[in-house]
Write a protein that holds these residues in place. Structure first.
Motif, PDB file in Angstrom:
ATOM      1  N   PRO A 177     -43.967 -11.036 -16.857  1.00 61.69           N
ATOM      2  CA  PRO A 177     -42.997 -11.251 -17.972  1.00 61.69           C
ATOM      3  C   PRO A 177     -41.750 -10.070 -17.396  1.00 61.69           C
ATOM      4  N   SER A 178     -42.056  -9.044 -16.570  1.00 67.13           N
ATOM      5  CA  SER A 178     -41.370  -8.054 -15.691  1.00 67.13           C
ATOM      6  C   SER A 178     -41.884  -7.362 -14.812  1.00 67.13           C
ATOM      7  N   PHE A 179     -41.054  -6.948 -14.106  1.00 67.28           N
ATOM      8  CA  PHE A 179     -41.918  -5.911 -13.036  1.00 67.28           C
ATOM      9  C   PHE A 179     -40.986  -4.422 -12.781  1.00 67.28           C
ATOM     10  N   ALA A 180     -41.597  -3.644 -12.146  1.00 65.65           N
ATOM     11  CA  ALA A 180     -41.039  -2.460 -11.988  1.00 65.65           C
ATOM     12  C   ALA A 180     -40.154  -2.752 -10.827  1.00 65.65           C
ATOM     13  N   ASP A 181     -39.010  -1.963 -10.828  1.00 56.18           N
ATOM     14  CA  ASP A 181     -37.799  -2.024  -9.749  1.00 56.18           C
ATOM     15  C   ASP A 181     -38.261  -2.027  -8.182  1.00 56.18           C
ATOM     16  N   ILE A 182     -38.981  -0.919  -7.866  1.00 56.88           N
ATOM     17  CA  ILE A 182     -39.245  -0.581  -6.473  1.00 56.88           C
ATOM     18  C   ILE A 182     -40.262  -1.683  -6.043  1.00 56.88           C
ATOM     19  N   PHE A 183     -41.364  -1.756  -6.843  1.00 55.54           N
ATOM     20  CA  PHE A 183     -42.182  -2.828  -6.388  1.00 55.54           C
ATOM     21  C   PHE A 183     -41.789  -4.122  -6.321  1.00 55.54           C
ATOM     22  N   TYR A 184     -40.769  -4.622  -7.184  1.00 54.59           N
ATOM     23  CA  TYR A 184     -40.212  -5.880  -7.180  1.00 54.59           C
ATOM     24  C   TYR A 184     -39.339  -6.206  -5.793  1.00 54.59           C
ATOM     25  N   ASN A 185     -38.751  -5.192  -5.585  1.00 51.06           N
ATOM     26  CA  ASN A 185     -37.831  -4.981  -4.167  1.00 51.06           C
ATOM     27  C   ASN A 185     -38.730  -5.109  -3.049  1.00 51.06           C
ATOM     28  N   ASN A 186     -39.941  -4.237  -3.015  1.00 46.42           N
ATOM     29  CA  ASN A 186     -40.776  -4.307  -1.898  1.00 46.42           C
ATOM     30  C   ASN A 186     -41.617  -5.517  -1.552  1.00 46.42           C
ATOM     31  N   CYS A 245     -35.773   8.366   0.150  1.00 42.85           N
ATOM     32  CA  CYS A 245     -37.179   8.642   0.602  1.00 42.85           C
ATOM     33  C   CYS A 245     -38.075   7.560   0.377  1.00 42.85           C
ATOM     34  N   GLY A 246     -39.112   7.376   0.906  1.00 45.36           N
ATOM     35  CA  GLY A 246     -40.114   6.454   0.758  1.00 45.36           C
ATOM     36  C   GLY A 246     -41.028   7.176  -0.188  1.00 45.36           C
ATOM     37  N   ASP A 247     -40.599   7.532  -1.419  1.00 47.12           N
ATOM     38  CA  ASP A 247     -41.315   8.118  -2.513  1.00 47.12           C
ATOM     39  C   ASP A 247     -40.493   8.004  -3.901  1.00 47.12           C
ATOM     40  N   PHE A 261     -45.364  -4.694 -14.439  1.00 46.23           N
ATOM     41  CA  PHE A 261     -46.254  -5.008 -13.244  1.00 46.23           C
ATOM     42  C   PHE A 261     -45.742  -3.872 -12.193  1.00 46.23           C
ATOM     43  N   GLY A 262     -46.587  -3.058 -11.596  1.00 43.68           N
ATOM     44  CA  GLY A 262     -46.135  -2.435 -10.161  1.00 43.68           C
ATOM     45  C   GLY A 262     -45.337  -0.914 -10.593  1.00 43.68           C
ATOM     46  N   CYS A 263     -45.523  -0.687 -11.790  1.00 40.06           N
ATOM     47  CA  CYS A 263     -44.867   0.727 -12.099  1.00 40.06           C
ATOM     48  C   CYS A 263     -45.407   1.740 -11.459  1.00 40.06           C
ATOM     49  N   GLY A 264     -44.706   2.844 -11.358  1.00 41.69           N
ATOM     50  CA  GLY A 264     -45.322   4.245 -10.451  1.00 41.69           C
ATOM     51  C   GLY A 264     -44.744   4.197  -9.208  1.00 41.69           C
ATOM     52  N   SER A 265     -45.522   4.469  -8.319  1.00 43.40           N
ATOM     53  CA  SER A 265     -44.995   4.995  -6.959  1.00 43.40           C
ATOM     54  C   SER A 265     -44.516   3.892  -6.012  1.00 43.40           C
ATOM     55  N   SER A 266     -43.663   4.303  -5.264  1.00 47.94           N
ATOM     56  CA  SER A 266     -42.867   3.214  -4.246  1.00 47.94           C
ATOM     57  C   SER A 266     -43.686   2.835  -3.303  1.00 47.94           C
ATOM     58  N   ARG A 267     -44.899   3.182  -3.142  1.00 48.99           N
ATOM     59  CA  ARG A 267     -45.949   2.708  -2.086  1.00 48.99           C
ATOM     60  C   ARG A 267     -45.758   1.231  -1.594  1.00 48.99           C
ATOM     61  N   GLU A 268     -45.362   0.982  -0.551  1.00 46.47           N
ATOM     62  CA  GLU A 268     -45.460  -0.472  -0.141  1.00 46.47           C
ATOM     63  C   GLU A 268     -46.683  -1.032   0.065  1.00 46.47           C
ATOM     64  N   HIS A 269     -47.702  -0.063   0.186  1.00 45.03           N
ATOM     65  CA  HIS A 269     -49.091  -0.387   0.340  1.00 45.03           C
ATOM     66  C   HIS A 269     -49.377  -1.437  -0.645  1.00 45.03           C
ATOM     67  N   ILE A 293     -37.471   4.401  -2.113  1.00 41.64           N
ATOM     68  CA  ILE A 293     -37.541   3.019  -1.262  1.00 41.64           C
ATOM     69  C   ILE A 293     -38.938   2.905  -0.815  1.00 41.64           C
ATOM     70  N   GLY A 294     -39.286   1.619  -0.301  1.00 44.02           N
ATOM     71  CA  GLY A 294     -40.558   1.319   0.291  1.00 44.02           C
ATOM     72  C   GLY A 294     -40.443   1.345   1.595  1.00 44.02           C
ATOM     73  N   THR A 295     -41.513   1.197   2.387  1.00 43.91           N
ATOM     74  CA  THR A 295     -41.581   1.563   3.927  1.00 43.91           C
ATOM     75  C   THR A 295     -40.607   0.437   4.730  1.00 43.91           C
TER      76      THR A 295
END
Lengths: 216, 475
Positions: free
Chosen positions: A110-119, B132-134, A86-94, B150-152
Motif C-alpha cells: 500500500p506504500s513504500f518508504a521514499d529512498i527504498f522506492y527510489n532505489n 550521502c549514501g546514508d 515497506f523498506g523504511c529505515g536506511s538508504s542501503r541499496e543492498h 541516496i542509494g548507491t
C-alpha cells in the motif's frame, strides 16, 4: 539494467507493516563490495534460525519453516506482497539488490518508504502501490490458493489476478520509461552535460564559496 | 512573487532542468562518501570509464566499520580485526586515492561519522544541496540546507554527473511552540514528533522544523532533530538560517572568509520560509507537553514518556498496527502495562550521528559526574562522533568523568548504532541507546534497543533502569 515489461509469477507474502531495510538485509552483509550475491541473505534473521555471517555458505543453515520463503508453495516467487511503509529505515541499496538477487521482480504494497522506492527503480525492480483494500484482497486470495500467481503489466500499468480481475496502478512516467527499456540513468543525464555546465558556471559566479574549498 | 517555503527556495536554486513529467535534474553541491555504500558506485564508474564530475565537491571518511577500541585503532587500518570490514575500509582508501578525493582516513584526527564531520568541518554549509549514501544525511538540513540520503546507484550518478534525477517533494511544517521544560532535550522533541506523526508520517515530504523551540535550539540540537527526519519517513528535514546558524558556521575549516564570507552571509539570510508561504501539511506540538522519551518497541514511533507504561495492544483499533505492537512486545520481552521505569538495562550506548557531538557528551557527563555505573549494567560506552569531538571532550576533562564512573571512552565511529563493527548487543539484552533506530536486530542479533537522549541514557546507566533524568540529577 534489465528491463521490466510484464511478469507473471508466484506471489509470496511478507505479511507485516513497516518492514525495515535492516530486516530485508541485516548489516553484517553490507560489508560486501559487490552488487550481487545478497539473495541468500534476504530476510536473513527471519529465514534462518542461526545468526548469518558474511561469505557464509547458506545451504546447510537451519531454516525457520514458519517463514513463507522456506515453504514449498512459495518457491520460485517473483512477486512479494506486503503491507504499508515497506523498506523504511536506511538508504542501503543492498535491500533491493537482495530482493532482486533472490529472484523478486516486483514488490506490491500500500506504500513504500521514499529512498527504498527510489532505489528499486535503479535495479529493474518494480515497487508497485495498490490500495490497502486491494492489497488485503490479494492477501486473502493468495492464502487461499496454492501457487497463486499475479501478472504485472508495466506497459499497461495493470495487475491481473488469476480470475481476471484487473487493478490499475500509477507510476512516474520517466521511471516507467527507464524500467520498460532498461535505461541507465547516468547515460541519459550525461546527454544534458551542457545544461549542467551552464548551471555550474553561473553558480560558481554567484556562490564562489561552494567551490574549491575541499582539496588535498 | 509568490511566497516560498525554505524548501521551495533551495529546490529552485538548484534546478538544472525541469522535465514535463514532473521529474527534474537537481545540482548537488556537496557529496559525502563513506565505505559501505560507495564501493559499488566507484566500481560502476570504472566499468563505464567515467570520472567524478567535480572532485572538490566530495569529502570521504570511513565510519560504519571502524573499530572504536583504542587498541584496535592504534595500528590504523591494519588493526581492523574483521577481514571483511578491513577490505571495505581499504577499498574506500584506494578509491579516494585513485580519483583524487579528499578523505579523512581512519586515524586522521578529523575522521568521524559522516554526518558529524560534514557540519563540523564546514564542508556542509547553508544553502547547499548535500547528499550521502546514508539516510541520516538529513542531519545537515539543520544548516538551512537541502540534505538527504541516496542509494548507491545515486552515489554513482552524483559522482558522474554532479546531479540527481529528483521529483519535488511536498512541504510540511512541524512547528513546536513555546518552551521546553528544563531537562527535555532535542532528542526528546524529535522522538515525540515521530510518536505523533508515525514512521511514515513524513513520507513524500520535505520537513521544515519551525517555531519557538527550534529558534531557541542550538545548532547541534537542530542536527539531532533533522537527523531523525527519516525516522518519520521524511527524506529531508531542515531548519531556517538565523544568527545561531551563522555563528556556528563562522571559522569552520572550509567556511568562506573575508569578503566572500560577507557575501555568503547575505545570501544565507534569505534561507527561511517567506511570510505566508504555503505548506501542504502543518503539524503543531506544544513544547511544554514534551516529557523525556523512551522507546519501548521495534519502531521509532513506539515511544512514550518516561513516566508512562508500555502500551496495551488490546487498546489499538487498527489490526495491522496491533499486530506490530504484539510482535514488538514479544521481541522486546516486555508486557503491556509495565512501567517504563521498570525496564532494566544491560548496556548503555552514547554515540551515533544523532547524539555524539560535544553538547551530547557534555550532557551525559554532567549526569554521570561523581556517580558510578550500576553493577547490573554490563557495559556503558561513550563513542564521540569525530576525532575533533573526542579531542574537545578530553580538553574539558569529560573522558575522565566517564572512566571514573565505569563508562568506556572510545574512538570515533558509528559503533553500536548499527553494529557493523565489533560493538554489538547480545540476544535479549536491553540497551539504553542515543542512536536513531530500534529495529529488530539493529544493534545486534536479538538485541533490544531503547532510544533515549544522552542524559537519559547516562542516568539509566547509573541507575540500572530507566529514570527521569530531571528527578535523578536532584538526588
Amino acid at each position: 539494467m534489465k528491463p521490466f515489461t510484464k511478469v507473471t509469477g508466484i506471489v509470496a507474502p511478507m505479511d507485516r507493516a513497516n518492514v525495515d531495510t535492516d530486516m530485508i538485509i541485516p548489516k553484517q552483509f553490507l560489508k560486501s563490495i559487490k552488487r550481487t550475491g545478497f539473495g541468500k541473505n534476504l530476510f536473513d534473521e527471519l529465514r534462518y534460525l542461526d545468526v548469518g555471517q558474511p561469505d557464509q555458505e547458506c545451504t546447510g543453515r537451519p531454516l525457520n519453516q514458519d517463514f513463507p520463503l522456506n515453504q514449498a508453495r512459495f518457491q520460485g516467487a517473483e512477486i512479494l506482497l506486503t503491507r504499508k511503509n515497506f523498506g523504511c529505515g536506511s538508504s542501503r541499496e543492498h535491500a533491493p539488490w537482495a530482493l532482486d538477487d533472490y529472484g523478486f521482480r516486483c514488490v506490491i504494497a500500500p506504500s513504500f518508504a521514499d529512498i527504498f522506492y527510489n532505489n528499486c527503480f535503479k535495479n529493474g525492480l518494480l515497487p508497485l502501490v495498490l490500495s490497502e483494500a486491494v492489497v488485503e484482497q490479494l492477501f486473502q486470495q493468495m492464502y487461499q490458493t496454492d501457487g497463486y500467481q499475479l501478472t504485472v503489466d508495466l506497459q499497461n500499468q495493470q495487475v491481473i489476478t488469476p480470475a481476471g480481475e484487473v487493478f490499475d496502478f500509477e507510476v512516474d512516467e520517466f521511471r516507467r520509461h527507464c524500467l520498460l527499456n532498461g535505461l541507465d540513468d547516468i547515460g541519459l543525464t550525461l546527454e544534458q552535460a551542457d545544461a549542467i555546465k551552464a548551471y555550474e558556471a553561473k553558480r560558481r559566479e554567484n556562490a564562489p564559496w561552494l567551490f574549491d574549498a575541499v582539496k588535498n | 512573487m509568490a511566497a516560498k517555503t525554505l524548501y521551495d527556495k533551495l529546490w529552485d536554486a538548484h534546478l538544472v532542468q525541469q522535465r514535463d513529467d514532473g521529474s527534474a535534474l537537481i545540482y548537488i553541491d556537496r557529496h559525502i562518501v563513506h565505505e559501505v555504500t560507495s564501493p559499488q558506485a566507484f566500481e560502476g564508474l570504472r566499468l563505464a570509464g567515467r570520472k567524478p564530475w567535480r572532485v572538490d565537491s566530495v569529502l570521504a571518511t570511513p565510519d560504519h566499520n571502524v573499530p572504536t577500541t583504542v587498541t584496535e585503532r592504534a595500528s590504523g587500518i591494519s588493526g581492523i580485526e574483521d577481514p571483511v570490514s578491513l577490505i571495505q575500509v581499504q577499498t574506500l582508501d584506494d578509491n579516494c586515492d585513485e580519483f583524487g578525493i579528499v578523505e579523512y582516513k581512519i586515524n586522521d584526527r578529523r575522521q568521524g561519522i559522516v554526518h558529524v564531520i560534514g557540519p563540523e568541518s564546514g564542508a556542509c554549509l547553508p544553502g547547499m544541496t548535500i547528499v550521502c549514501g546514508d539516510s541520516h544525511t538529513a542531519t545537515n538540513g539543520a544548516l538551512g540546507a537541502l540534505a538527504h540520503g541516496i542509494g548507491t546507484s545515486e552515489v554513482e550518478h552524483v559522482l558522474a554527473t554532479q546531479t540527481l534525477v529528483a521529483k519535488k517533494m511536498n512541504n510540511m511544517l512541524i512547528r513546536v511552540d513555546g518552551e521546553l521544560v528544563e531537562g527535555v532535550t532535542p532528542k526528546d522533541v524529535v522522538l515525540a514528533i515521530i510518536a505523533k506523526i508515525g514512521t511514515a508520517g513524513g513520507t513524500g515530504y520535505a520537513v521544515e522544523f519551525g517555531g519557538d523551540v527550534f529558534r531557541a535550539m542550538s545548532m547541534e540540537g537542530r542536527m539531532t532533530v533533522c537527523n531523525m527526519a527519516i525516522e518519520a519517513g521524511a527524506r529531508a528535514g531542515m531548519v531556517a538560517v538565523d544568527d545561531i546558524t551563522i555563528d556556528y558556521v563562522k571559522g569552520r575549516a572550509y567556511a568562506p572568509t573575508g569578503e566572500v564570507w560577507e557575501r555568503a552571509v547575505e545570501a544565507w539570510r534569505d534561507l527561511k520560509s517567506d511570510d505566508g508561504a504555503q505548506f501542504d501539511e502543518v503539524v503543531v506540538l506544544n513544547g511544554a507537553d514534551i516529557m523525556p522519551q523512551v522507546s519501548w518497541g521495534t519502531s521509532p514511533e513506539m515511544v512514550v514518556g518516561v513516566h508512562d507504561n508500555v502500551p496495551d495492544p488490546a487498546q489499538e483499533p487498527d489490526a495491522v498496527k496491533r499486530d506490530g505492537m504484539l510482535r514488538a512486545l514479544e521481541y522486546m520481552g516486555l508486557n503491556a502495562g509495565q512501567p517504563i521505569a521498570d525496564i532494566k538495562l544491560d548496556r548503555v550506548f552514547i554515540g551515533s550521528c544523532t547524539n555524539s557531538r560535544i553538547e551530547d557528551i557534555r550532557a551525559a557527563a554532567e549526569v554521570v559526574k561523581g556517580r558510578k555505573k550500576a553493577d547490573s549494567v554490563k557495559q556503558a560506552m561513550v563513542v564521540p562522533g569525530s576525532g575533533l569531538v573526542k579531542a574537545q571532550a578530553e580538553a574539558e576533562g569529560l573522558d575522565k568523568i566517564f572512566v571514573a564512573a565505569g563508562f568506556e571512552w572510545r574512538e570515533p565511529g558509528c559503533s553500536m548504532c548499527l553494529a557493523m563493527n565489533a560493538d554489538k548487543l547480545g540476544a535479549g539484552e536491553h540497551c539504553a541507546s542515543t542512536s536513531n533506530r530500534n529495529f529488530e536486530g539493529r544493534q545486534g542479533y536479538g538485541g533490544r534497543t531503547h532510544l533515549v537522549s544522552p542524559a537519559m541514557a547516562a542516568a539509566a546507566g547509573v541507575a540500572g533502569h530507566f529514570v527521569d533524568v530531571r528527578e535523578f540529577v536532584r538526588t
